[in-house]
Enzyme design. Structure first.
Site, PDB file in Angstrom:
ATOM      1  N   GLY A  68      94.006  40.390  26.776  1.00  0.00           N
ATOM      2  CA  GLY A  68      92.822  40.789  26.012  1.00  0.00           C
ATOM      3  C   GLY A  68      91.790  39.694  26.105  1.00  0.00           C
ATOM      4  N   CYS A  95      99.755  37.084  28.837  1.00  0.00           N
ATOM      5  CA  CYS A  95      98.472  36.410  28.595  1.00  0.00           C
ATOM      6  C   CYS A  95      98.136  36.411  27.101  1.00  0.00           C
ATOM      7  CB  CYS A  95      97.385  37.054  29.460  1.00  0.00           C
ATOM      8  SG  CYS A  95      95.891  36.056  29.539  1.00  0.00           S
ATOM      9  N   ASP A 240      94.398  67.991  41.652  1.00  0.00           N
ATOM     10  CA  ASP A 240      94.781  68.100  40.239  1.00  0.00           C
ATOM     11  C   ASP A 240      95.047  69.550  39.828  1.00  0.00           C
ATOM     12  OD1 ASP A 240      94.320  65.422  40.304  1.00  0.00           O
ATOM     13  OD2 ASP A 240      92.438  65.479  39.187  1.00  0.00           O
ATOM     14  N   LYS A 382      96.626  59.398  38.615  1.00  0.00           N
ATOM     15  CA  LYS A 382      96.334  60.164  39.833  1.00  0.00           C
ATOM     16  C   LYS A 382      97.423  60.011  40.908  1.00  0.00           C
ATOM     17  CE  LYS A 382      93.030  62.414  42.209  1.00  0.00           C
ATOM     18  NZ  LYS A 382      92.146  63.468  41.687  1.00  0.00           N
TER      19      LYS A 382
END
Ligand code: XMP
Length: 526
Positions: A68, A95, A240, A382
């Site tokens: 973040g 992180c 799709d 995807k």
């Protein structure tokens, strides 16, 4: 210590339990979920404000805390309920996530002046879980200004870099693991192995999430949703809607009817391929509507890009409605919404209903027709949709097809759309794609297509003056279409493309290459 949130007593099988990525707004949060899924473990994002009860209800196998942009000690920095550390499942902080763990659990985070951006060489200690089986010296990728200067009590430091002596820590007894670097980005040499160590060795997650498992789960979910009602699906020719239709067909068979509106704005041979694949190969009940004339006359005299889009969208809804009416009672509409759309629109896995963008290829239909949605791709990225498509037996050309805009070739013809100009563009586009495929470049490109501008120029062919159209070659690389770079196509491939287009299409005497990135240009010309 507050009240401990107990896990529900009846444990589902490990392969049914997700790994939840707690999102602190890092640019790689989605990527973490994708990488976990690449390890064949199902993963979803949850917002960092998710309540411990809602997270526990998902029965996760593990939590991963994302990166973040904030400093953990800054006012207003995103936090999560510390009870999430007490769910009895392992936690991996990445992180910002690692720094948050350190801060919440008794360690220390400071700005030491030793920031790292980009490559950082770390040295891993021996006998750790995360680095098991990996070389001690490793290249990682970091992006941080703050550093952990004391690990939480009980945790051992498991790796260090010259600038960040605590580049990783772990406390197997409490199931706490932290890495300062980003294992999810490809620049971290052993990133995927580190994730696998966490998933398989620490969380004991079985690598069971495959395309076949997705098909089984989705069909099992669709059946009770749809019951005995009838379902409609608009096929666009894209991957799709094709995969969504096949999943629903697998679940409820002939209760599904697909409507394929051929608006005449598709690429060469695409309409025939849709009919062949769905009607003849998969035996999906298919209404093939030849609306080419109708769309062409609606587009006559229209040259403004937005007016074209509007005209096509409205006409599409009208044609679709007319066809649906002939079917009688239909209650559901299939929509190919993807997980990235769900995330973008603020949807989440922790029980909060998501508002879906209505920009899809059948945008506007559910509202107009008062239909409920079936969204079998709602939890897929995807590339996962493509893998499911392959597993379902969709032909390769369809599975790997480049994205194609709903308004089709109409927005690649600058100015008025006429049959003659459509034919010219279709032929040029077919040659371009044939050569790109022949050169083995198709899968490397995000999109590659021909554009027909509204100008003509002078040329000379066979000693005769010509006054004909140019064709513009547009090829881009991209991750998500938000930004794109023009593709560096090899000169010899460009040469073949140019000479074939000019020689084989009489209406064209010039080929140009579009060298613009997005931004400032867009991928499409209109
Ligand atoms: P641009 O041109 O905005 O395109 O860089 C980004 C991506 O969106 C596709 N695109 C559309 N898709 N209807 C669609 O369904 C549209 O009106 C439309 N306009 C652009 C474009 O092909 C690219 O992948």
């Amino acid at each position: 210590m507050g009240e401990v949130v107990p896990l529900p007593t009846q444990e589902p099988a490990p392969e049914e339990r997700p790994v939840l990525v707690v999102d602190f707004g890092g640019q790689y949060s989605q990527l973490i979920a994708r990488r976990v899924r690449e390890c064949r473990v199902y993963s979803e994002l949850v917002h960092h404000t998710a309540s411990p009860a809602s997270v526990a209800a998902r029965r996760p196998l593990a939590l991963v805390l994302s990166g973040g942009p904030a400093s953990v000690y800054a006012e207003g920095a995103p936090h999560m309920d510390p009870k999430l550390f007490e769910l009895g499942v392992p936690v991996l902080g990445i992180c910002y996530g690692m720094q948050l763990m350190a801060q919440e659990l008794g360690g220390r985070v400071e700005r030491t002046g030793a920031s790292e951006f980009g490559r950082a060489d770390v040295r891993a200690e021996e006998g750790t879980a995360l680095f098991a089986g990996l070389p001690a010296e490793q290249i990682t990728w970091m992006s941080h200004r703050d550093s952990v200067t004391a690990a939480p009590p009980g945790a051992r430091v498991s790796a260090g870099s010259p600038s960040a002596p605590i580049a990783a820590f772990e406390d197997p007894d409490r199931g706490l693991y932290g890495v300062q670097f980003h294992p999810e980005v490809v620049n971290t040499e052993h990133g995927i192995e580190i994730l696998k160590n966490f998933l398989y060795r620490v969380a004991h997650a079985p690598p069971a999430w495959t395309a076949a498992a997705v098909i089984e789960e989705e069909t099992a979910r669709i059946r009770p949703q749809v019951g005995r009602e009838r379902v409609l699906c608009a096929l666009s020719g894209g991957v799709d809607s094709a995969v969504a239709a096949l999943l629903v067909h697998k679940a409820v068979g002939e209760q599904l009817t697909c409507v394929f509106v051929d608006h005449g704005l598709l690429r060469k041979d695409e309409a025939a391929q849709v009919v062949e694949t769905f009607g003849r190969h998969f035996h999906v009940p298919l209404l093939h509507v030849d609306a080419r004339e109708r769309f062409l006359s609606r587009l006559a005299g229209v040259s403004d890009p937005e007016e074209k889009r509007k005209a096509i969208g409205e006409e599409f809804i009208r044609v679709f409605e007319e066809e649906a009416r002939t079917l009688g009672d239909v209650r559901f509409l299939v929509q190919g919404t993807l997980y990235s759309d769900v995330i973008e629109s603020g949807g989440s896995a922790d029980g909060v209903a998501a508002t879906i963008k209505s920009h899809h290829n059948v945008g506007g239909l559910p509202e107009v027709m008062d239909l409920e949605l079936v969204e079998p791709l709602r939890m897929l990225f995807k590339d996962e949709v493509r893998r499911v498509g392959e597993e379902l037996g969709l032909p390769e050309e369809m599975v790997w097809r480049h994205p194609f805009p709903g308004p089709g070739l109409a927005i690649r013809i600058v100015g008025e759309v006429t049959e003659e100009r459509l034919e010219t563009l279709r032929e040029a586009d077919a040659i371009l794609l044939e050569e790109i495929r022949r050169a083995g470049l198709y899968r490397e490109l995000w999109q590659c297509f021909a554009v027909l501008p509204a100008i003509r120029s002078v040329g000379v062919q066979g000693d005769e003056r010509t006054y004909a159209y140019p064709i513009v070659v547009r090829a881009v690389t991209s991750e998500d279409a938000m930004t794109a770079d023009w593709a560096r196509l090899p000169y010899d491939v460009l040469e073949t493309i140019s000479s074939r287009i000019i020689n084989e299409i009489p209406a064209v005497n010039r080929v140009a290459l579009d060298l613009s990135s997005k931004p400032p240009a867009t991928i499409e010309w209109e």
